[in-house]
Each structure stands twice: as C-alpha cells, then as structure tokens.
Design an enzyme around this catalytic site. Sequence first.
Site, short mmCIF file in Angstrom:
data_model
loop_
_atom_site.label_atom_id
_atom_site.label_comp_id
_atom_site.label_asym_id
_atom_site.label_seq_id
_atom_site.Cartn_x
_atom_site.Cartn_y
_atom_site.Cartn_z
N SER A 56 0.81 -1.60 0.13
CA SER A 56 0.39 -0.24 -0.29
C SER A 56 0.83 0.97 0.14
O SER A 56 1.79 0.93 0.50
CB SER A 56 -0.85 0.18 0.98
OG SER A 56 -2.35 -0.01 1.03
N GLU A 63 -0.12 18.69 -6.56
CA GLU A 63 -1.51 18.45 -7.59
C GLU A 63 -2.13 17.70 -6.39
O GLU A 63 -3.24 17.50 -7.37
CB GLU A 63 -1.18 18.12 -8.81
CG GLU A 63 0.11 19.13 -9.55
CD GLU A 63 1.06 19.62 -8.96
OE1 GLU A 63 2.44 19.65 -9.62
OE2 GLU A 63 1.34 18.23 -8.56
N SER A 64 -2.52 16.94 -5.77
CA SER A 64 -3.22 16.10 -4.36
C SER A 64 -1.74 14.98 -4.66
O SER A 64 -0.95 14.48 -4.07
CB SER A 64 -4.16 15.68 -4.88
OG SER A 64 -5.11 15.45 -4.36
N HIS A 69 -3.06 0.48 -3.67
CA HIS A 69 -3.40 -1.53 -3.45
C HIS A 69 -2.90 -2.75 -3.63
O HIS A 69 -3.91 -2.66 -4.72
CB HIS A 69 -3.63 -1.03 -2.21
CG HIS A 69 -3.81 -2.16 -1.57
ND1 HIS A 69 -2.89 -1.90 0.37
CD2 HIS A 69 -3.95 -3.06 -1.47
CE1 HIS A 69 -3.44 -3.34 0.33
NE2 HIS A 69 -3.45 -4.54 0.08
N CYS A 84 -5.54 17.82 -9.41
CA CYS A 84 -6.39 18.83 -9.64
C CYS A 84 -5.50 19.45 -10.17
O CYS A 84 -3.95 20.06 -10.77
CB CYS A 84 -6.70 19.79 -7.97
SG CYS A 84 -5.44 20.07 -7.05
#
Length: 426
Positions: A56, A63-64, A69, A84
């Site tokens: 994970s 940008e986020s 996983h 974004c």
Amino acid sequence: MSIALGNHILVEFMNCDPHIMNDVAAIERDMVGAAQKAGATVINSTFHHFSPYGVSGVVVIQESHLAIHTWPEYGYAAVDLFTCGEMDAWISFDFLKECFGAKSYSAIELKRGSLNLLTRNNFDISTMRQKAAEWRNPEFYTRNVWFTDKDADQALSLRFTGEVFFDVQSPFQRVRILESYKYGKMLALDDMVMTTEQDEFHYHEMISHPAMFTLENAKNILVIGGGDGGTVREILRHESVEKVTMVEIDGVVIDACKEFLPTIAAAFDNPKLELIVGDGIDFLKSAKANSYDLIIVDGSDPVGPAEGLFSVEFYTNCRNALKETGMLVAQGESPKFNEKAFIELNYTLQGIFGKDKAPVSLFFVPTYPSGMWSFQYGIKGDLNPKKINSTEKIRAFVEEKGLRYYNDEVQIGSFATPNFVKSLIK
Ligand code: SAM
C-alpha cells in the site's frame, strides 16, 4: 459543463506480474515516476510492504495524490490518480500500465468537487501562497518506504530509503540488500532481516566470543550458514584458530554481502578459511567424527533451506563431529518471537547433549522482531560458558579488537535466564 476542483481516475490494473505487485521499492519508484512523468511536484511518498504479500502506498504531490494497493496473489492493483490543476493524469496511467505489465485494465474518470455544489470561504491567500512557495523544491521529497518483518501477531518495521542495491531470487530464497535510514544497509532473505551495518556486531560478537573464551584454545571451527561473513570475521580474530570451515548453501548471499556489506564480509579472503557453498545438513551427514572444537550454526529462521537446521538428526550429527571436549552454538530464535522454534530447539539440544548441557544465551538485536534473541548451546565434555576462565585475557582482547557488544560481564549476564524463559524450557 460544471467546473470541478479535482479529477479522479479510478484504475483497475489486472493480470499484472505478481512479483512486481509485491515489490514495495519498485512500486514506490514507479508511482513517483508516474507523477513526475505527468509533470507533478512530489512532496512525499509513503509505502508499506505487508507480509506475506501486498503493498500500500501514496505519493503526495503538489497537485494532490496518487495511491495504490496491490493483491499480488491476483496480479491486481487498485490505483487512484487524484489531481487538480492542469496535470494530465492519463500520462501517469499509461506509465503505470507499462511498469506493472498490466495485460488488462479498466478506468473510470470522475470530476471531484463540482463548483456548482461548493461555496468559497474568504481567507488571506497571500500567506498560503508564501508557505507553498517555501515547500516548492522539486528535487527534494521525503520517502517513507517501510520494510516489515513480522509473524501473525508481531512485526518490526524499518523505514528504508527505497534504494535497492541488490535483488536476486536465488534457487533458495530472495536475496536483497536494502538501505534503512537508522541501521544503514541491510541483508534481507525473503522478507526477514538477517543483518544490518549498524547492529550486526550485537549478533556476531555474541555468537562467537563467549564460546571461543570458554574453549580457550579452539583450533578447528565449523560454521554452518553465516553467508554475510560476520561470524567468521569474529572467529578469525582469535590467534588460536588454525582452520575455519564455512558451509553456506547460497553463494548469492556471499556475493551480495562481499559487494554491498564489505565491513561484515571482511574475512572471506583469510587463508585460514575454507569456504564451501553447499548444504550444511548434507555436510554434517558425512563429517568425520571427533573433528571440531566448535561448531557454529549461523542459520536463518526454520523455513526454506534452514528448516533442517533445527532437526534432531542434524544436531546429532553435530555432536558426533565435535571433539570429546567441544561446543555447539546455534542461532536459537527468540523466546518472544517464534517461541515454538525456540522451545523445540532447546528440547532437541537437551535430548542430544544432556539436560544441563544446553544453556541459552540471551542478547539484544534491535532489528530482529521483539529485539530479544538467543544462541543455544550444546556442550560436550567439561565446559561451562557461564564461568569466565580469564577476565584479564578477555578485557585485553576486547580492548585490542575494539569490540562494541561483547565483554566478560555480558558473557555471564547473557546466561542469566529470566523466569518466564526458564519455565519455557524447563
Ligand atoms: N543472523 C541471521 C539470523 O539470525 O537469521 C542469520 C544470518 S546468515 C545470513 C543465515 C544463512 O544461513 C543464510 O545465508 C542462508 O543461506 C544460510 N543457510 C540456510 N540454510 C542453510 C543450510 N541448510 N546449509 C547452509 N547454509 C544455510
């Protein structure tokens, strides 16, 4: 068309290579690469390898974020590409599809945070911009890649740099040299920590010197396993030694350690060392009786090639190969991790050497799960490692060799057995 704050691509990568799906370092590298390929600014990466399998992780970008996983057993990865601004996350999608060798996939793209549904709050944006600018350093990002050695209920995790110096699947096990932030480079076999640059001396000084000072004049020593070379390095510090025979089943371990752990694998060129790449179990089956002053079993945990290194037959052969006055020292697992193997080994040694001839020496290795580990002894003849023969001799040796763990008090102290351990092996 409604304007949205973010774009979210939910991806199902299927029929991927199960080995890649279980390789935390490769997945971290590829996920960071996928972000950078699409022009993102990486802030942080945090990835975790689950034992026995699965990874994970998340890459936080300006940008986020990109998250993943994996289920290696299905060759499947669930990936979230949330961005974004102008970034085109489909570039990351294409990159990961290649990296993971996905033979099939599905992807859904969603607009997140539709402005039709949101009301903007007024706050001083200038300070925010100032802070963001301070964070904007494309070259630098913190990597949190965790290596976990665990059983069903207990684990030890080490943060490592993501650097993989060596990664080979040998005929016996997966051999890796990784770099941890706290303990430096480390040897991992399958998913178990074997030794690290910063705490290997705990193990290698305690597997060798108590026995050598109890025997006082050991000449002929047999080491089974010990592919990292730390045990023979310590044994060969003793002048009395005439010959050390080392039988390591996996030559890949020796090569990896010679190249990437040279301070541990420091004595492989010593003329007193006969290095045999072979199975220690078979070696003992045909070993001449009454040959060795000391036999050290520096084996890995009782799985795979090392399973037989915990058997009655193996230790019976060891006792036969020892001289009338001789000693066996074996990597004994931990009374606080893998207790079953710890207890069974001691009963085996008590059965073969005698009830009072199988003492346990406890010591600490920070990078082994629980930190509490043991060496288990088998004694032939009149020897007692709990008693020091010559304190001066030991102190001079410790001084001269610059030992960092072992000394005469630690030798005696290591045989002081806590009550819960006494009851485990009584
Ligand atoms: N300090 C480690 C520990 O406590 O688990 C052990 C280190 S040492 C690297 C263990 C070595 O034993 C490995 O290199 C492994 O290949 C070797 N080994 C395992 N089974 C063996 C066998 N049957 N004969 C010889 N060597 C063996």
